[in-house]
Design an enzyme around this catalytic site. Structure first.
Site, PDB file in Angstrom:
ATOM      1  N   ASP A   1       0.834  -1.191   0.037  1.00 43.31           N
ATOM      2  CA  ASP A   1       0.070  -0.023  -0.078  1.00 43.31           C
ATOM      3  C   ASP A   1       0.891   1.458  -0.013  1.00 43.31           C
ATOM      4  O   ASP A   1       0.431   2.353  -0.371  1.00 43.31           O
ATOM      5  CB  ASP A   1      -0.740  -0.066   1.325  1.00 43.31           C
ATOM      6  CG  ASP A   1      -1.854  -1.053   1.422  1.00 43.31           C
ATOM      7  OD1 ASP A   1      -2.126  -1.931   0.299  1.00 43.31           O
ATOM      8  OD2 ASP A   1      -2.260  -1.478   2.534  1.00 43.31           O
TER       9      ASP A   1
ATOM     10  N   GLN B   1      -1.896  -8.888  -6.853  1.00 43.43           N
ATOM     11  CA  GLN B   1      -1.062  -7.659  -6.609  1.00 43.43           C
ATOM     12  C   GLN B   1       0.029  -7.991  -5.364  1.00 43.43           C
ATOM     13  O   GLN B   1       1.050  -7.542  -5.490  1.00 43.43           O
ATOM     14  CB  GLN B   1      -1.853  -6.297  -6.326  1.00 43.43           C
ATOM     15  CG  GLN B   1      -2.601  -5.874  -7.469  1.00 43.43           C
ATOM     16  CD  GLN B   1      -3.744  -5.173  -6.648  1.00 43.43           C
ATOM     17  OE1 GLN B   1      -3.681  -3.853  -6.981  1.00 43.43           O
ATOM     18  NE2 GLN B   1      -4.851  -5.670  -6.265  1.00 43.43           N
TER      19      GLN B   1
ATOM     20  N   HIS C   1      -5.521 -10.228  -4.916  1.00 42.72           N
ATOM     21  CA  HIS C   1      -4.237 -10.756  -4.093  1.00 42.72           C
ATOM     22  C   HIS C   1      -3.238 -11.008  -5.301  1.00 42.72           C
ATOM     23  O   HIS C   1      -2.223 -11.276  -4.806  1.00 42.72           O
ATOM     24  CB  HIS C   1      -4.412 -11.863  -3.400  1.00 42.72           C
ATOM     25  CG  HIS C   1      -5.258 -11.354  -2.060  1.00 42.72           C
ATOM     26  ND1 HIS C   1      -6.531 -11.365  -2.105  1.00 42.72           N
ATOM     27  CD2 HIS C   1      -4.862 -11.196  -0.840  1.00 42.72           C
ATOM     28  CE1 HIS C   1      -7.257 -10.951  -0.837  1.00 42.72           C
ATOM     29  NE2 HIS C   1      -6.041 -10.820  -0.131  1.00 42.72           N
TER      30      HIS C   1
HETATM   31  O1  F6P Z   1      -2.301  -4.103   3.464  1.00 45.66           O
HETATM   32  C1  F6P Z   1      -2.288  -4.936   2.217  1.00 45.66           C
HETATM   33  C2  F6P Z   1      -3.437  -5.230   1.738  1.00 45.66           C
HETATM   34  O2  F6P Z   1      -3.505  -6.176   0.576  1.00 45.66           O
HETATM   35  C3  F6P Z   1      -4.648  -3.911   1.490  1.00 45.66           C
HETATM   36  O3  F6P Z   1      -4.218  -3.508   0.230  1.00 45.66           O
HETATM   37  C4  F6P Z   1      -5.996  -4.985   1.370  1.00 45.66           C
HETATM   38  O4  F6P Z   1      -6.878  -3.892   1.597  1.00 45.66           O
HETATM   39  C5  F6P Z   1      -5.635  -5.875   2.306  1.00 45.66           C
HETATM   40  O5  F6P Z   1      -4.331  -6.313   2.670  1.00 45.66           O
HETATM   41  C6  F6P Z   1      -6.351  -7.238   1.955  1.00 45.66           C
HETATM   42  O6  F6P Z   1      -6.086  -7.993   3.276  1.00 45.66           O
HETATM   43  P1  F6P Z   1      -6.371  -9.599   3.368  1.00 45.66           P
HETATM   44  O7  F6P Z   1      -5.300 -10.503   2.687  1.00 45.66           O
HETATM   45  O8  F6P Z   1      -6.371  -9.895   4.784  1.00 45.66           O
HETATM   46  O9  F6P Z   1      -7.769  -9.873   2.317  1.00 45.66           O
END
Ligand code: F6P
Length: 344
Positions: free
Chosen positions: A129, A276, A274
């Site tokens: 982020d 990314q 994910h």
């Molecule tokens: O903080 C990294 C991040 O990928 C954010 O961009 C996203 O909102 C969050 O984590 C998603 O989290 P999780 O992997 O718990 O779904």
């Protein structure tokens, strides 16, 4: 007798974590420290879950995505007796220091454990982020932007073939760093970020304007945390995690319905999710992660606890952990202004 160092990775994973782990283990080994993996973030200190980590275990992990020591979103301050267990397990295992690699949440816990309980911790900033203050960049961000840009490039060609509007939703939580950087790099026609609440009518006008002057497609990049101006379109409820963060995702779908309904242009949505966060880090992230790991051990070796390693211009520096987690680093207005030259 050799001193003992714990290392943990907490929060969402990101490309480059293994590069830091490798750098920490190699540098620590050279400086005469034993390294212990605290598995699955803070959960590994609450439970406890430990594993010895030497140079042979980190051989070959530099280009690998994810984290070989696991991660979680456990918050010891939200677990019954969690902090006491962290302190007890730290001491029972004979740890002399801890390197905590994480974002706002993991480092927020680290800052409190240092300030309130004197735990000897050095922080390393990670997150796709790029929203941590105190450092110009976090590793993982460059890789996420690279992946999002490649996706936008690919969506351009199919959008053009079908005369469609493509909505691309990217991550970034409450900041629009990934959206604005990948949007600029990918030539987006509209970029929506949490820092600038948007009016869907304005988005539709820009798309109509493009099509009136002959464009056969439009690309809208929307950050998952982008917020419509109040009363302008439907929104949705979201779940909350142990750190009080809402689980974001889905604004792209709402936007697709609004754009298609208001403009009549066929619209599709791609939620990158994910993708990314997975896979191999870029060269930039490998180098940044490695430099952070080396500096973290130098800080540990010098007893410079309660600090976080950070990038400032070309330099790796140390900043107080408390400063690093005090506020979110939002998108620089000048970068968004440059991006908006190409809107509509
Ligand atoms: O903080 C990294 C991040 O990928 C954010 O961009 C996203 O909102 C969050 O984590 C998603 O989290 P999780 O992997 O718990 O779904």
């Amino acid at each position: 007798m050799a001193k003992s160092l714990g290392i943990l990775t907490g929060g969402g994973d990101c490309p480059g974590l293994n590069a830091v782990i490798r750098a920490v283990v190699r540098r620590a080994d050279a400086a005469g420290w034993d390294v212990v993996a605290v598995r699955e973030g803070w959960r590994g200190l609450v439970e406890p879950i430990f594993e010895d980590l030497g140079p042979s275990q980190v051989s070959g992990i530099l280009p690998r995505g994810g984290t070989i020591i696991g991660t979680s979103r456990t918050n010891p301050f939200k677990v019954e007796g969690g902090v006491e267990r962290v302190l007890q397990n730290f001491s029972d295992r004979g740890l002399d220091a801890l390197v905590a690699i994480g974002g706002e949440d993991t480092l927020g816990v680290a800052a409190r454990l240092f300030a309130e309980h004197g735990l000897p911790i050095v922080g390393v900033p990670k997150t796709i982020d790029n929203d941590l203050s105190g450092t110009d960049y976090t590793f993982g961000f460059d890789t996420a932007v690279f992946i999002a840009t490649e996706a936008i490039d690919r969506l351009h060609t199919t959008a053009e073939s079908h005369n469609r509007v493509m909505v691309v939703e990217v991550m970034g939580r409450h900041t629009g760093w990934i959206a604005v950087m990948s949007g600029i790099a990918g030539g987006a026609d509209v970029i929506l970020i949490p820092e600038e609440p948007f009016d869907v009518d304005d988005v539709c006008d820009r798309i109509r304007h493009r099509h009136l002057r002959g464009a056969r497609f439009s690309i809208v990049v929307v950050a998952e945390g982008a917020i419509p101006k109040e009363g302008t379109m439907a929104t949705q409820e979201a779940e909350v995690d142990q750190f009080g963060h809402v689980r974001l995702g889905g604004i792209g779908n709402l936007l697709q319905t609004e754009i298609e309904g208001r403009t009549g242009f066929e619209t599709r949505v791609t939620i990158l999710g994910h993708i990314q966060r997975g896979g191999t880090p870029t060269a930039y992230d490998r180098v940044l992660a490695t430099r952070f790991g080396v500096e973290a051990i130098d800080a540990v070796h010098q007893g410079d606890f309660g600090t976080m390693v950070a990038l400032r211009g070309p330099d790796i520096v140390r900043v107080p952990l408390a400063d690093a987690v005090r506020e979110l680093k939002t998108v620089d207005r000048r970068i968004y202004d440059a991006a908006s030259v190409f809107f509509g």
